[in-house]
Design a protein around this motif. Structure first.
Motif, mmCIF file in Angstrom:
data_model
loop_
_atom_site.group_PDB
_atom_site.id
_atom_site.type_symbol
_atom_site.label_atom_id
_atom_site.label_comp_id
_atom_site.label_asym_id
_atom_site.label_seq_id
_atom_site.Cartn_x
_atom_site.Cartn_y
_atom_site.Cartn_z
ATOM 1 N N UNK A 291 0.825 -1.253 0.077
ATOM 2 C CA UNK A 291 -0.020 -0.101 -0.093
ATOM 3 C C UNK A 291 1.062 1.327 0.014
ATOM 4 N N UNK A 292 1.697 1.430 1.133
ATOM 5 C CA UNK A 292 2.419 2.072 0.603
ATOM 6 C C UNK A 292 3.675 2.747 -0.201
ATOM 7 N N UNK A 293 3.837 1.719 -1.212
ATOM 8 C CA UNK A 293 4.707 1.675 -2.109
ATOM 9 C C UNK A 293 3.623 2.085 -3.365
ATOM 10 N N UNK B 264 5.572 13.310 11.045
ATOM 11 C CA UNK B 264 5.669 12.743 10.331
ATOM 12 C C UNK B 264 4.912 11.656 8.947
ATOM 13 N N UNK B 265 4.379 13.635 8.762
ATOM 14 C CA UNK B 265 3.731 13.633 7.547
ATOM 15 C C UNK B 265 2.057 13.582 7.921
ATOM 16 N N UNK B 266 1.948 13.213 8.018
ATOM 17 C CA UNK B 266 0.248 13.392 8.626
ATOM 18 C C UNK B 266 -0.190 14.227 8.146
ATOM 19 N N UNK B 267 -1.273 14.874 6.985
ATOM 20 C CA UNK B 267 -1.770 15.887 6.755
ATOM 21 C C UNK B 267 -3.351 15.878 7.035
ATOM 22 N N UNK B 268 -4.198 14.568 7.678
ATOM 23 C CA UNK B 268 -5.603 14.277 8.068
ATOM 24 C C UNK B 268 -5.743 13.729 8.992
ATOM 25 N N UNK C 146 1.223 7.024 -6.167
ATOM 26 C CA UNK C 146 0.319 7.907 -6.211
ATOM 27 C C UNK C 146 -0.542 8.204 -5.285
ATOM 28 N N UNK C 147 -1.212 7.366 -4.499
ATOM 29 C CA UNK C 147 -2.332 7.294 -3.303
ATOM 30 C C UNK C 147 -1.360 8.268 -2.125
ATOM 31 N N UNK C 148 -2.351 8.530 -1.867
ATOM 32 C CA UNK C 148 -2.201 9.101 -0.123
ATOM 33 C C UNK C 148 -2.447 7.777 0.471
ATOM 34 N N UNK C 149 -2.737 7.641 1.514
ATOM 35 C CA UNK C 149 -2.609 6.002 2.840
ATOM 36 C C UNK C 149 -3.337 6.168 3.943
ATOM 37 N N UNK C 150 -4.275 6.069 4.556
ATOM 38 C CA UNK C 150 -5.100 6.140 5.324
ATOM 39 C C UNK C 150 -3.790 4.729 6.205
ATOM 40 N N UNK C 151 -3.638 5.353 7.858
ATOM 41 C CA UNK C 151 -2.329 4.563 8.954
ATOM 42 C C UNK C 151 -3.690 4.534 9.423
ATOM 43 N N UNK C 152 -3.879 2.907 9.798
ATOM 44 C CA UNK C 152 -4.677 3.305 11.079
ATOM 45 C C UNK C 152 -4.294 1.771 12.329
ATOM 46 N N UNK D 286 5.410 4.944 6.199
ATOM 47 C CA UNK D 286 4.983 5.896 5.109
ATOM 48 C C UNK D 286 6.454 6.784 5.939
ATOM 49 N N UNK D 287 6.203 7.251 7.207
ATOM 50 C CA UNK D 287 7.697 8.261 7.431
ATOM 51 C C UNK D 287 8.834 8.279 6.423
ATOM 52 N N UNK D 288 9.519 6.681 6.280
ATOM 53 C CA UNK D 288 10.437 6.385 6.293
ATOM 54 C C UNK D 288 10.359 6.767 4.498
ATOM 55 N N UNK D 289 9.135 6.329 3.870
ATOM 56 C CA UNK D 289 9.322 6.095 2.409
ATOM 57 C C UNK D 289 8.249 7.596 2.402
ATOM 58 N N UNK D 290 8.283 9.027 2.603
ATOM 59 C CA UNK D 290 7.808 10.144 2.876
ATOM 60 C C UNK D 290 6.361 9.857 2.157
ATOM 61 N N UNK D 291 5.485 9.030 2.258
ATOM 62 C CA UNK D 291 4.638 9.588 1.626
ATOM 63 C C UNK D 291 3.252 10.366 3.369
ATOM 64 N N UNK D 292 2.571 10.970 2.214
ATOM 65 C CA UNK D 292 1.941 11.788 3.190
ATOM 66 C C UNK D 292 0.307 11.221 3.281
ATOM 67 N N UNK D 293 -0.463 11.240 4.754
ATOM 68 C CA UNK D 293 -0.402 10.359 5.385
ATOM 69 C C UNK D 293 -1.508 11.080 5.684
ATOM 70 N N UNK D 294 -3.323 9.970 5.820
ATOM 71 C CA UNK D 294 -4.031 10.312 7.236
ATOM 72 C C UNK D 294 -4.553 9.326 8.075
ATOM 73 N N UNK D 295 -4.273 9.900 9.435
ATOM 74 C CA UNK D 295 -4.593 9.794 10.765
ATOM 75 C C UNK D 295 -5.731 8.694 10.989
ATOM 76 N N UNK D 296 -5.770 7.140 10.901
ATOM 77 C CA UNK D 296 -7.247 6.863 10.955
ATOM 78 C C UNK D 296 -8.027 6.897 12.002
#
Length: 292
Positions: free
Chosen positions: A84-86, A130-134, A89-95, A103-113
């Motif tokens: 999912x993290x790789x 760490x990259x949370x946008x939502x 293209x798309x943002x990920x909701x971290x649960x 996601x932080x290590x991969x510098x992928x913006x995320x939603x904190x679920x």
């Protein structure tokens, strides 16, 4: 405020899933979450299928977010999370907090679920770094608690750096367990469950001796027996909430989305709560209570 369609929390056949997201494209949802969040054994759609579906929806104009599992129990589930993290293209909701670190290590913006126990501004600042946008507020928190968090975030100077999303309609995920309660209810072992969840497209209700529906069993997830509904509470969200989440349990979710959209557009209607609906947590009282 924007409207989001949360991930389908139940185990549906592949055709039902595909039909549902076909309808989601023409719905009033601004944001669509999708992916398996409950149990990795549910494989009507495999991880690559979810990613391909998400990319297809994204190309047709919707904001799409891939949702991750809420409880990681095996190395194979870590591999799913990595896929999912790789996605590229798309943002990920971290649960799961482990997902946040990856996601932080991969510098992928995320939603904190909503499955992550995040209850104060200091933790939000940590996740934001760490990259949370939502941030999707945990379902058990109240308006008063949210108001205090917003005040504290303003004091830290971070309130305008992330969005706040609230679970506004649906059966609330309350707890997760290594035990599968749906399998247990059929006297099956978790490792030999025969994927019996698929027989309960809206979960399996449990009732008290007084016939009150208190919980819904959904695999390893325990949900509220009453449907959370904050449609009459929208005025109290002004200045606090950016996004309202509708958690689907059927195609009726699209009608619910329309009702919320009308309210946001000023077509105010008082919706009397059905006997199986509640909004207690928002009002800082017992969750199954209803305040009109």
């Amino acid at each position: 405020m924007k409207l989001s369609l949360g991930p389908v929390l139940y185990y549906w056949p592949e055709k039902s899933i595909m039909d549902f997201y076909d309808q989601a494209l023409s719905s009033t949802a601004d944001i669509i979450y999708l992916g398996e969040t409950v149990c990795s054994k549910r494989r009507e759609l495999k991880t690559r299928d979810w990613i391909e579906l998400a990319k297809s929806l994204s190309q047709q104009g919707k904001e799409v977010v891939l949702s991750s599992l809420a409880l990681l129990e095996a190395p194979s589930e870590i591999k799913i999370l990595q896929q999912l993290c790789d996605n590229g293209e798309l943002s990920v909701e971290a649960n799961d907090v482990g997902a946040i670190q990856l996601l932080h290590e991969k510098k992928v913006p995320f939603t904190c679920g909503p499955a992550i126990n995040c209850y104060n501004a200091s933790v939000l600042k940590l996740f934001m770094n760490k990259g949370m946008q939502r941030w999707v507020m945990p379902v058990e928190l109240s308006r008063d608690w949210l108001q205090q968090i917003v005040f504290d975030c303003q004091a830290l100077g971070i309130r305008d750096q992330f969005e706040i999303e609230v679970f506004a309609h649906g059966f609330m995920p309350l707890a997760y367990s290594a035990r599968c309660f749906t399998a247990r209810s059929e006297n099956k072992a978790k490792d030999d469950c025969e994927l019996c969840c698929i027989k309960y497209p809206q979960g399996r209700a449990t009732t008290t001796q007084e016939d009150q529906q208190v919980f819904i069993l959904n695999g390893i997830q325990t949900q509220s027996g009453y449907c959370y509904n904050l449609i009459n509470d929208l005025p109290s969200m002004q200045g606090l909430v950016d996004i309202l989440r509708i958690s689907p349990s059927s195609v009726q979710a699209f009608k619910i989305l329309e009702n919320f959209r009308k309210e946001l557009q000023g077509e105010h209607t008082q919706y009397p709560h059905a006997h199986y609906e509640c909004n207690g947590f928002w009002h800082k009282i017992a969750g199954l209570e209803s305040v009109n």
